[in-house]
Design a protein around this motif. Sequence first.
Motif, PDB file in Angstrom:
ATOM      1  N   SER A 144       0.849  -1.228  -0.017  1.00 30.85           N
ATOM      2  CA  SER A 144      -0.157   0.042   0.014  1.00 30.85           C
ATOM      3  C   SER A 144       0.965   1.270  -0.135  1.00 30.85           C
ATOM      4  O   SER A 144       0.693   2.172  -0.730  1.00 30.85           O
ATOM      5  N   SER A 145       1.756   1.226   0.910  1.00 27.34           N
ATOM      6  CA  SER A 145       2.694   2.549   0.810  1.00 27.34           C
ATOM      7  C   SER A 145       3.581   2.688  -0.447  1.00 27.34           C
ATOM      8  O   SER A 145       3.682   3.735  -0.935  1.00 27.34           O
ATOM      9  N   VAL A 193       0.785   4.265  -2.978  1.00 23.39           N
ATOM     10  CA  VAL A 193       0.565   5.549  -2.701  1.00 23.39           C
ATOM     11  C   VAL A 193       1.795   6.433  -2.919  1.00 23.39           C
ATOM     12  O   VAL A 193       1.741   7.392  -3.686  1.00 23.39           O
ATOM     13  N   ASN A 239      -3.552   1.621   8.632  1.00 20.48           N
ATOM     14  CA  ASN A 239      -3.544   3.076   8.173  1.00 20.48           C
ATOM     15  C   ASN A 239      -3.308   3.342   6.667  1.00 20.48           C
ATOM     16  O   ASN A 239      -3.949   3.902   5.943  1.00 20.48           O
ATOM     17  N   MET A 240      -2.195   2.446   6.192  1.00 20.32           N
ATOM     18  CA  MET A 240      -1.805   2.613   4.542  1.00 20.32           C
ATOM     19  C   MET A 240      -3.014   2.019   3.865  1.00 20.32           C
ATOM     20  O   MET A 240      -3.132   2.483   2.672  1.00 20.32           O
ATOM     21  N   LEU A 259      -5.392   4.654   3.402  1.00 20.55           N
ATOM     22  CA  LEU A 259      -5.001   5.808   2.788  1.00 20.55           C
ATOM     23  C   LEU A 259      -5.008   5.386   1.058  1.00 20.55           C
ATOM     24  O   LEU A 259      -5.344   6.236   0.312  1.00 20.55           O
ATOM     25  N   ALA A 268      -6.940   7.138  -1.704  1.00 17.60           N
ATOM     26  CA  ALA A 268      -6.425   7.859  -2.880  1.00 17.60           C
ATOM     27  C   ALA A 268      -6.769   7.247  -4.062  1.00 17.60           C
ATOM     28  O   ALA A 268      -6.725   8.039  -5.228  1.00 17.60           O
ATOM     29  N   PRO A 301     -12.146   8.318   8.263  1.00 18.27           N
ATOM     30  CA  PRO A 301     -11.913   8.595   6.800  1.00 18.27           C
ATOM     31  C   PRO A 301     -13.396   9.207   6.269  1.00 18.27           C
ATOM     32  O   PRO A 301     -13.252   9.756   5.191  1.00 18.27           O
ATOM     33  N   GLY A 335      -6.168  15.026   4.988  1.00 11.15           N
ATOM     34  CA  GLY A 335      -5.611  14.141   5.763  1.00 11.15           C
ATOM     35  C   GLY A 335      -5.236  14.929   7.003  1.00 11.15           C
ATOM     36  O   GLY A 335      -5.379  14.488   8.036  1.00 11.15           O
ATOM     37  N   CYS A 372      -6.329  14.405  10.886  1.00 10.56           N
ATOM     38  CA  CYS A 372      -5.422  14.250  12.255  1.00 10.56           C
ATOM     39  C   CYS A 372      -5.699  15.094  13.344  1.00 10.56           C
ATOM     40  O   CYS A 372      -5.874  14.863  14.473  1.00 10.56           O
ATOM     41  N   HIS A 377      -1.342   7.141  13.109  1.00  5.52           N
ATOM     42  CA  HIS A 377      -2.314   7.631  12.156  1.00  5.52           C
ATOM     43  C   HIS A 377      -1.808   8.964  11.279  1.00  5.52           C
ATOM     44  O   HIS A 377      -2.265   9.243  10.434  1.00  5.52           O
ATOM     45  N   TRP A 429      -1.105   9.848   7.350  1.00  3.85           N
ATOM     46  CA  TRP A 429      -1.906  11.050   6.498  1.00  3.85           C
ATOM     47  C   TRP A 429      -1.311  12.483   6.275  1.00  3.85           C
ATOM     48  O   TRP A 429      -1.783  12.976   5.330  1.00  3.85           O
TER      49      TRP A 429
END
Length: 436
Positions: A99-100, A103, A146-147, A150, A154, A182, A294, A298, A308, A311
């Motif tokens: 995922s990272s 993104v 989290n990712m 995201l 995205a 989210p 994002g 936060c 978190h 973001w």
Amino acid sequence: MAQGARRTIGQVGAVVVLAVAVTAFLSVAAARHGFFDLRVYYGALNWWVHDGGEIYDFLKPNTQYGFTYPPFAALVMLPMAYLPWEAAITVSVAATVVSSAVVIGWLVDPIARRSGWTRWFALAVAFCLAAAFEPMRETVNFGQVNMLLLVLVAVDLLRLLPAGSRWAGAGVGLATAIKLTPGIFIVYLLVTGRWRAAFTAMGAAAGATLLAGALFPDASREFWTEALWNTDRVGELAFISNQSLRGVVARLNPEHPNTVAWLVVVLATLAVWAWRSRAAVAAGDEVTGLALTGAAMCLVSPVTWVHHLVWLLPALILLVDNGMAAPARGGRRRLLLAAALVGYAVLISRIVWAWEEDFTGVSGFLGSNAYVWISLALLLGLPIRRWATPTGRGPADRGGPSGSAGQPGGVAHLPEPDRVAPAVQRHRIGGLVAVR
């Protein structure tokens, strides 16, 4: 040896050196949490599936922590109950890494192409730097989601929405059904006038929630009537890891946090966020809209643990993008790159933990909330980039699949006066490709 081959060898060497440096840094600086949150998920799911208990009745032994996500999240995580513990860890880490990469690739790759940088090198450097980012390493060490959230958001804002897809909003809706925070992106779609995407998001969130309710009626009833409102399950609001505005207010008076003061600053923050988000979308700068939302999430969430803060990653990348696009010898470039460097340095430093035991006094107020100040600075100061058109219209208004040839994902062109030609950038540093 050809210049291109020498450059490639140099870049490979630089990436290896950076990766070794980051690994050494993580061996010293990274806290070890033993996949604490993943253990909570894993224990709750096994208690629910194999032991006949209710998922929201489970508490990790000797703690107050239980499963806090909506029932649809339990449905998504259900396969974990049939995996060995080591396999669950492997899936969690792999999902976060993939995922990272997705993104970061979406955010960095268009910038690298626009600036004439070697794409794989820019992505490799960005990924190494992201690995040292405290929220990212905390996400991995806790086994957090989290990712994954995201990347769902995205997909909508950077891929589907600029193209006008009928599915735009579905990712935001699913992310909201997995974890409620989210949901601010649904408000973002409403505030910026994308009604179809907003209603699609609401429909996806409602549909996923109703599906979970039909499959798990007892768990759903318990979550929406009891577990959701039990704030003791998530930890103390004044705990130093809570880097939200609620945490700031709670640390001023841990015994009796001022709810009215918190609501006032939240409303003010939301007003600024709505104004800046509308301006970003009017300029066609969807990626800045994502970054601003994002940061706002936060800030206004009652609980924003350090992990978190992944973001904030889009906003930091955009600071570098804006800085590199500014004139090379101008003060704007120095200011933006310095801001990005300071923000990144603070967010890899664990500096807030120096006040974990005592956050009183002026130094405690400033230091214990350092990550909150970074979020606020990004919300207030992240530049909104204008499309290189006379009208400043965004991609949806110009009819193209992404608004600009070769610029997928809604990543905006910068105004011509602020852009530096790639050839000029390469010439200024002796023929090497610039890297951020």
